[in-house]
Motif scaffolding. Sequence first.
Motif, PDB file in Angstrom:
ATOM      1  N   VAL A 157       0.006   4.416   3.395  1.00  0.00           N
ATOM      2  CA  VAL A 157      -0.945   4.148   2.321  1.00  0.00           C
ATOM      3  C   VAL A 157      -2.346   4.595   2.747  1.00  0.00           C
ATOM      4  N   GLY A 158      -2.669   4.414   4.023  1.00  0.00           N
ATOM      5  CA  GLY A 158      -3.967   4.858   4.550  1.00  0.00           C
ATOM      6  C   GLY A 158      -4.100   6.368   4.518  1.00  0.00           C
ATOM      7  N   ARG A 159      -3.023   7.067   4.862  1.00  0.00           N
ATOM      8  CA  ARG A 159      -3.050   8.536   4.786  1.00  0.00           C
ATOM      9  C   ARG A 159      -3.258   8.994   3.348  1.00  0.00           C
ATOM     10  N   ASP A 160      -2.584   8.319   2.423  1.00  0.00           N
ATOM     11  CA  ASP A 160      -2.744   8.660   1.010  1.00  0.00           C
ATOM     12  C   ASP A 160      -4.164   8.386   0.533  1.00  0.00           C
ATOM     13  N   ALA A 161      -4.771   7.304   1.022  1.00  0.00           N
ATOM     14  CA  ALA A 161      -6.157   6.992   0.642  1.00  0.00           C
ATOM     15  C   ALA A 161      -7.109   8.067   1.151  1.00  0.00           C
ATOM     16  N   LEU A 162      -6.854   8.583   2.354  1.00  0.00           N
ATOM     17  CA  LEU A 162      -7.694   9.665   2.881  1.00  0.00           C
ATOM     18  C   LEU A 162      -7.511  10.936   2.063  1.00  0.00           C
TER      19      LEU A 162
END
Length: 85
Positions: A72-77
């Motif tokens: 989810v963090g990668r997607d947010a970036l």
Amino acid sequence: MLRYPKRRALREGPSQEQRLFLETLRDIGPRDNAQSQAVRKATKRACQVRGWAEWRPVDGFPGTMAWHLTIVGRDALKSTARLRR
């Protein structure tokens, strides 16, 4: 039947400080989190609450905990990078 209210607005992306923390995790990975000590505790907590980062043990090193970037963090970036273009 009980229904949960749906979120009307999209959740905002990471702030500048949170984005820098997530980029640091992406670049250095969970191997060396010494650089994350300089980041404010509130920033780390906010990323953890949103599911962008998690505090868990490092593989192969029992008893050593480090911050890990989640999917989810990668997607947010990725989404913030897309919005800035």
